[in-house]
Design a protein around this motif. Sequence first.
Motif, PDB file in Angstrom:
ATOM      1  N   SER A 119       0.844  -1.197   0.000  1.00 38.68           N
ATOM      2  CA  SER A 119       0.000   0.000   0.000  1.00 38.68           C
ATOM      3  C   SER A 119       0.873   1.239   0.000  1.00 38.68           C
ATOM      4  CB  SER A 119      -0.901   0.019   1.242  1.00 38.68           C
ATOM      5  OG  SER A 119      -1.747  -1.122   1.261  1.00 38.68           O
ATOM      6  N   PHE A 120       0.514   2.220  -0.797  1.00 39.86           N
ATOM      7  CA  PHE A 120       1.256   3.476  -0.891  1.00 39.86           C
ATOM      8  C   PHE A 120       0.503   4.598  -0.178  1.00 39.86           C
ATOM      9  CE2 PHE A 120       2.631   0.984  -4.583  1.00 39.86           C
ATOM     10  CZ  PHE A 120       4.007   1.028  -4.411  1.00 39.86           C
ATOM     11  N   PRO A 121       1.190   5.516   0.492  1.00 35.85           N
ATOM     12  CA  PRO A 121       2.638   5.563   0.667  1.00 35.85           C
ATOM     13  C   PRO A 121       3.144   4.342   1.446  1.00 35.85           C
ATOM     14  CG  PRO A 121       1.635   7.641   1.326  1.00 35.85           C
ATOM     15  CD  PRO A 121       0.528   6.659   1.155  1.00 35.85           C
ATOM     16  N   PHE A 122       4.288   3.828   1.036  1.00 36.83           N
ATOM     17  CA  PHE A 122       4.879   2.646   1.656  1.00 36.83           C
ATOM     18  C   PHE A 122       6.051   3.086   2.527  1.00 36.83           C
ATOM     19  CE2 PHE A 122       7.682  -1.281   1.041  1.00 36.83           C
ATOM     20  CZ  PHE A 122       7.062  -1.974   2.069  1.00 36.83           C
ATOM     21  N   LYS A 123       5.963   2.754   3.824  1.00 33.00           N
ATOM     22  CA  LYS A 123       7.011   3.129   4.777  1.00 33.00           C
ATOM     23  C   LYS A 123       7.733   1.856   5.207  1.00 33.00           C
ATOM     24  CE  LYS A 123       5.937   6.364   7.801  1.00 33.00           C
ATOM     25  NZ  LYS A 123       5.256   7.142   8.874  1.00 33.00           N
ATOM     26  N   ARG A 124       8.978   1.732   4.780  1.00 28.96           N
ATOM     27  CA  ARG A 124       9.723   0.519   5.116  1.00 28.96           C
ATOM     28  C   ARG A 124      11.027   0.860   5.827  1.00 28.96           C
ATOM     29  NH1 ARG A 124      14.361   1.558   3.438  1.00 28.96           N
ATOM     30  NH2 ARG A 124      15.649   0.368   2.017  1.00 28.96           N
ATOM     31  N   PHE A 125      11.466  -0.081   6.691  1.00 29.15           N
ATOM     32  CA  PHE A 125      12.822   0.039   7.200  1.00 29.15           C
ATOM     33  C   PHE A 125      13.557  -1.263   6.965  1.00 29.15           C
ATOM     34  CE2 PHE A 125      10.979  -1.715  11.163  1.00 29.15           C
ATOM     35  CZ  PHE A 125      11.976  -2.577  11.604  1.00 29.15           C
ATOM     36  N   GLN A 126      14.876  -1.170   6.941  1.00 30.45           N
ATOM     37  CA  GLN A 126      15.724  -2.301   6.592  1.00 30.45           C
ATOM     38  C   GLN A 126      17.040  -2.164   7.354  1.00 30.45           C
ATOM     39  OE1 GLN A 126      15.634  -2.616   2.362  1.00 30.45           O
ATOM     40  NE2 GLN A 126      16.913  -4.441   2.269  1.00 30.45           N
ATOM     41  N   VAL A 127      17.470  -3.223   8.021  1.00 31.66           N
ATOM     42  CA  VAL A 127      18.737  -3.228   8.754  1.00 31.66           C
ATOM     43  C   VAL A 127      19.541  -4.427   8.262  1.00 31.66           C
ATOM     44  CG1 VAL A 127      19.849  -3.330  11.015  1.00 31.66           C
ATOM     45  CG2 VAL A 127      17.648  -2.155  10.772  1.00 31.66           C
ATOM     46  N   GLN A 128      20.489  -4.188   7.370  1.00 28.28           N
ATOM     47  CA  GLN A 128      21.265  -5.268   6.762  1.00 28.28           C
ATOM     48  C   GLN A 128      22.648  -4.759   6.352  1.00 28.28           C
ATOM     49  OE1 GLN A 128      17.950  -6.603   3.860  1.00 28.28           O
ATOM     50  NE2 GLN A 128      18.972  -8.512   4.376  1.00 28.28           N
ATOM     51  N   PRO A 129      23.593  -5.686   6.122  1.00 25.10           N
ATOM     52  CA  PRO A 129      24.932  -5.262   5.695  1.00 25.10           C
ATOM     53  C   PRO A 129      24.980  -4.898   4.216  1.00 25.10           C
ATOM     54  CG  PRO A 129      24.847  -7.657   5.867  1.00 25.10           C
ATOM     55  CD  PRO A 129      23.524  -7.136   6.367  1.00 25.10           C
ATOM     56  N   VAL A 130      25.915  -4.021   3.869  1.00 21.31           N
ATOM     57  CA  VAL A 130      26.194  -3.657   2.478  1.00 21.31           C
ATOM     58  C   VAL A 130      27.706  -3.748   2.282  1.00 21.31           C
ATOM     59  CG1 VAL A 130      24.185  -2.159   2.304  1.00 21.31           C
ATOM     60  CG2 VAL A 130      26.373  -1.181   2.971  1.00 21.31           C
ATOM     61  N   TRP A 131      28.125  -3.769   1.006  1.00 20.84           N
ATOM     62  CA  TRP A 131      29.539  -3.972   0.710  1.00 20.84           C
ATOM     63  C   TRP A 131      30.022  -2.961  -0.320  1.00 20.84           C
ATOM     64  CZ3 TRP A 131      25.896  -7.665   1.460  1.00 20.84           C
ATOM     65  CH2 TRP A 131      26.126  -8.589   2.492  1.00 20.84           C
ATOM     66  N   ARG A 132      31.211  -2.397  -0.090  1.00 25.91           N
ATOM     67  CA  ARG A 132      31.811  -1.450  -1.028  1.00 25.91           C
ATOM     68  C   ARG A 132      33.313  -1.729  -1.130  1.00 25.91           C
ATOM     69  NH1 ARG A 132      28.610   4.214   0.582  1.00 25.91           N
ATOM     70  NH2 ARG A 132      26.528   3.299   0.394  1.00 25.91           N
ATOM     71  N   ALA A 133      33.810  -1.806  -2.345  1.00 28.13           N
ATOM     72  CA  ALA A 133      35.236  -2.089  -2.583  1.00 28.13           C
ATOM     73  C   ALA A 133      36.040  -0.812  -2.401  1.00 28.13           C
ATOM     74  CB  ALA A 133      35.419  -2.674  -3.977  1.00 28.13           C
ATOM     75  N   ASP A 134      35.950  -0.248  -1.211  1.00 28.41           N
ATOM     76  CA  ASP A 134      36.563   1.034  -0.892  1.00 28.41           C
ATOM     77  C   ASP A 134      37.912   0.809  -0.213  1.00 28.41           C
ATOM     78  OD1 ASP A 134      36.667   3.769  -0.777  1.00 28.41           O
ATOM     79  OD2 ASP A 134      34.716   4.003   0.194  1.00 28.41           O
ATOM     80  N   ARG A 135      38.693   1.862  -0.093  1.00 28.59           N
ATOM     81  CA  ARG A 135      39.965   1.764   0.634  1.00 28.59           C
ATOM     82  C   ARG A 135      39.674   1.893   2.127  1.00 28.59           C
ATOM     83  NH1 ARG A 135      43.966   5.338   2.384  1.00 28.59           N
ATOM     84  NH2 ARG A 135      42.824   7.129   1.548  1.00 28.59           N
ATOM     85  N   PRO A 136      39.947   0.840   2.909  1.00 26.02           N
ATOM     86  CA  PRO A 136      39.606   0.867   4.338  1.00 26.02           C
ATOM     87  C   PRO A 136      40.389   1.948   5.078  1.00 26.02           C
ATOM     88  CG  PRO A 136      40.083  -1.373   3.603  1.00 26.02           C
ATOM     89  CD  PRO A 136      40.516  -0.457   2.504  1.00 26.02           C
TER      90      PRO A 136
END
Length: 454
Positions: A119-136
């Motif tokens: 149903s819109f407006p759709f209010k969602r939340f998400q807690v998960q890992p992401v990955w980036r090939a960045d310089r640590p």
Amino acid sequence: MATSKPSLPKGTRDFGPVQSAKRSYIIQTIKRNFEKYGFNQIETPAMEQLSVLTGKYGDEGDQLLFKILNSGDYLKKTTTEEYTAGSASLLPKIAEKGLRYDLTVPFARFVVMNQNDISFPFKRFQVQPVWRADRPQKGRYREFYQCDADIIGTDSLVNEAELTMLIHDVYADLGYGGFVLKINHREILMELARYAGLAGKEMPFCVVIDKLDKVGQDKVVDELLELGANNDHLKQVVTAFEGQQDATKQLADIIAIIGENKGTIELQEYFDFLNRYGQNDLKIELDFSLARGLSYYTGMIFEVKATDVKIGSITGGGRYDNLTGVFGMEGMSGVGISFGLDRIYDVLEELNLFPSSLTQSSDLLISHFDEACMKHGLKLLRHLRNEAIRAEIFPDTAKMKKQFNYADKKEIPYVLVIGSEEMAEGKYSLKNMKDGSQNMLSIDEITQLLKSKI
């Protein structure tokens, strides 16, 4: 055969019990506020089709995508010509999937695929890992968690005001007040780019401006002049970046330079909504140099920075008017924010803001003198847990000193001691590990005491 010393990939970390407890505290605090504001949780896969991910984060973002080699003989369909042509030609043949770079683009894909079920407006939340090939480096990891909240299917600026209040509530609950929420509007940046003589080069302008706090004003000016900026107009633009006064005055000054536009009108409406909340202690700063590098933002943009810890952005986000359009669903406006769990952790750790009770895994340890006493303790253990008391029993027959040391290391505040006399009398020695006091109590008395303390 020689054994190799185990190691972790750069930019990734293990988390022991203490770190995990602290991370869980941050996540639960954020999730509780997401739910308070009416958001529902979703989850998406760690990997996405590369066709979903590429082209959404700008050229630099595309380079930071972790690609996943196809299963099996991934070189089978390649040719010598493709090797010679380079990675751009070879990549589509050997990698069709990648690890997600953020949670917003997968969310847009989710909305399009599930548009008939939500149903819109759709209010969602998400807690998960992401990955980036960045310089640590400090505060920048290759694997890290994001905690996102998005509202899609509405272009009302009430949502920007709501997210502003949500940000303040989260940091209030975490006990952290040393932050500033910087805001800007992409349309203002576009107009500033055109005023500076960079029409048609608005996105490169934003990319350069986004580096202002990293490389300094002189370097940014040099880069913009190299792009073809008008020197006289550029001076006025840079002056607008330096403003730190009242937001109303800042808006008036920027309108004097570029005229009234969608950006200035929406910022005025946003501040009006915030005033209607009646909260006067908001930590908001209007910053016309705020660009945020992601190319899908089209309206207001947010960035939370720590003022008392040297670290990058700890929360960010903004309005995107047509992110779902690239997946065939036009005209679906949304706005969202993302809390950087790992950077928030570093801030709270440096400032010693974590509650001391987080590392306490149990409320009580049952210790015993022999196996018969241990077996007697199992029934007590069940009773305590049924009363919602976090309890555990030392599993081995060991010296009492070893059992008490175990409780000390785990910061367990109470130890119940079972001996033959205790079993016979039905009363047990309960030791308070903090002050050293001991009392002989029945299991019901121990239960009531612990429940009053917890």
